[in-house]
Design a protein around this motif. Structure first.
Motif, mmCIF file in Angstrom:
data_model
loop_
_atom_site.group_PDB
_atom_site.id
_atom_site.type_symbol
_atom_site.label_atom_id
_atom_site.label_comp_id
_atom_site.label_asym_id
_atom_site.label_seq_id
_atom_site.Cartn_x
_atom_site.Cartn_y
_atom_site.Cartn_z
ATOM 1 N N GLY A 11 0.986 -1.171 -0.111
ATOM 2 C CA GLY A 11 -0.022 -0.020 0.027
ATOM 3 C C GLY A 11 0.833 1.101 0.013
ATOM 4 O O GLY A 11 0.492 2.195 -0.660
ATOM 5 N N LEU A 12 1.991 1.375 0.809
ATOM 6 C CA LEU A 12 2.945 2.331 0.831
ATOM 7 C C LEU A 12 3.675 2.549 -0.425
ATOM 8 O O LEU A 12 3.875 3.504 -0.931
ATOM 9 N N ALA A 13 3.832 1.431 -1.261
ATOM 10 C CA ALA A 13 4.334 1.546 -2.496
ATOM 11 C C ALA A 13 3.459 2.104 -3.682
ATOM 12 O O ALA A 13 3.991 2.926 -4.247
ATOM 13 N N TRP A 14 2.248 1.931 -3.333
ATOM 14 C CA TRP A 14 1.257 2.654 -4.464
ATOM 15 C C TRP A 14 1.391 4.246 -4.033
ATOM 16 O O TRP A 14 1.275 4.761 -4.994
ATOM 17 N N GLN A 15 1.423 4.438 -2.881
ATOM 18 C CA GLN A 15 1.108 5.852 -2.390
ATOM 19 C C GLN A 15 2.580 6.565 -2.907
ATOM 20 O O GLN A 15 2.482 7.264 -3.510
ATOM 21 N N GLY A 57 -6.138 4.190 -5.710
ATOM 22 C CA GLY A 57 -5.797 2.675 -5.389
ATOM 23 C C GLY A 57 -4.948 2.516 -4.190
ATOM 24 O O GLY A 57 -5.327 1.566 -3.472
ATOM 25 N N GLY A 58 -3.836 3.296 -3.978
ATOM 26 C CA GLY A 58 -3.258 3.129 -2.752
ATOM 27 C C GLY A 58 -3.931 3.504 -1.592
ATOM 28 O O GLY A 58 -3.964 2.680 -0.393
ATOM 29 N N THR A 59 -5.052 4.390 -1.467
ATOM 30 C CA THR A 59 -5.745 4.751 -0.352
ATOM 31 C C THR A 59 -6.739 3.481 -0.282
ATOM 32 O O THR A 59 -6.881 3.237 1.216
ATOM 33 N N ILE A 60 -7.391 3.001 -1.149
ATOM 34 C CA ILE A 60 -8.136 1.932 -0.928
ATOM 35 C C ILE A 60 -7.376 0.772 -0.247
ATOM 36 O O ILE A 60 -8.074 -0.118 0.401
ATOM 37 N N ARG A 61 -6.377 0.492 -0.867
ATOM 38 C CA ARG A 61 -5.658 -0.749 -0.217
ATOM 39 C C ARG A 61 -5.227 -0.564 1.212
ATOM 40 O O ARG A 61 -5.215 -1.275 2.132
ATOM 41 N N GLU A 62 -4.696 0.641 1.462
ATOM 42 C CA GLU A 62 -4.403 1.233 2.932
ATOM 43 C C GLU A 62 -5.610 0.958 3.702
ATOM 44 O O GLU A 62 -5.231 0.518 4.836
ATOM 45 N N ARG A 63 -6.594 1.443 3.293
ATOM 46 C CA ARG A 63 -7.846 1.301 4.239
ATOM 47 C C ARG A 63 -8.285 -0.203 4.544
ATOM 48 O O ARG A 63 -8.704 -0.613 5.476
ATOM 49 N N ALA A 64 -8.113 -0.934 3.334
ATOM 50 C CA ALA A 64 -8.568 -2.496 3.580
ATOM 51 C C ALA A 64 -7.535 -2.902 4.690
ATOM 52 O O ALA A 64 -8.083 -3.864 5.245
ATOM 53 N N PHE A 65 -6.187 -2.555 4.526
ATOM 54 C CA PHE A 65 -5.350 -3.139 5.233
ATOM 55 C C PHE A 65 -5.478 -2.839 6.819
ATOM 56 O O PHE A 65 -5.604 -3.522 7.830
ATOM 57 N N GLU A 66 -6.295 -1.529 6.958
ATOM 58 C CA GLU A 66 -6.640 -1.052 8.255
ATOM 59 C C GLU A 66 -7.679 -1.787 8.732
ATOM 60 O O GLU A 66 -7.866 -1.956 10.085
ATOM 61 N N ARG A 67 -8.650 -2.203 7.992
ATOM 62 C CA ARG A 67 -9.414 -3.047 8.273
ATOM 63 C C ARG A 67 -9.339 -4.362 8.627
ATOM 64 O O ARG A 67 -10.169 -5.237 9.103
ATOM 65 N N GLY A 68 -8.039 -4.862 8.272
ATOM 66 C CA GLY A 68 -7.542 -6.118 8.363
ATOM 67 C C GLY A 68 -7.708 -7.271 7.432
ATOM 68 O O GLY A 68 -7.686 -8.182 7.429
#
Length: 99
Positions: A11-15, A57-68
């Protein structure tokens, strides 16, 4: 169960990639403004769109990771679209430089 830090790094790489694409977009916009907003505007617009898609896309993935949710997305539509836009921006830039 944890998958380690790999999903978060992805996710950080996307950002980071979105930030780099945004920086190049600003350079292209600056170049377009100095040349009278001619043909240089097209690659700037294309790359700006790709940068926005990368950020979304990076934000969506990062939020998905935060939800587990660490499962990888089954569709590769967004990465393919971004790759297509970056290729189109590169071709448009080279074409503009050759004209």
């Amino acid at each position: 169960m944890t998958d380690g830090l790999q999903p978060e790094r992805t996710g950080l790489a996307w950002q980071r990639t979105a930030l780099a694409a945004g920086a190049v977009t600003l350079i292209l916009i600056h170049n377009a403004s100095r040349s009278g907003w001619g043909a240089f505007t097209i690659p700037a617009a294309i790359l700006g769109t790709a940068a926005a898609l990368l950020a979304i896309g990076g934000t969506i993935r990062e939020r998905a990771f935060e939800r587990g949710d660490t499962t990888s997305p089954s569709r590769a539509t967004l990465p393919a679209l971004v790759a297509l836009l970056i290729t189109a921006a590169a071709v448009a830039s080279f074409t503009t430089l050759l004209l």
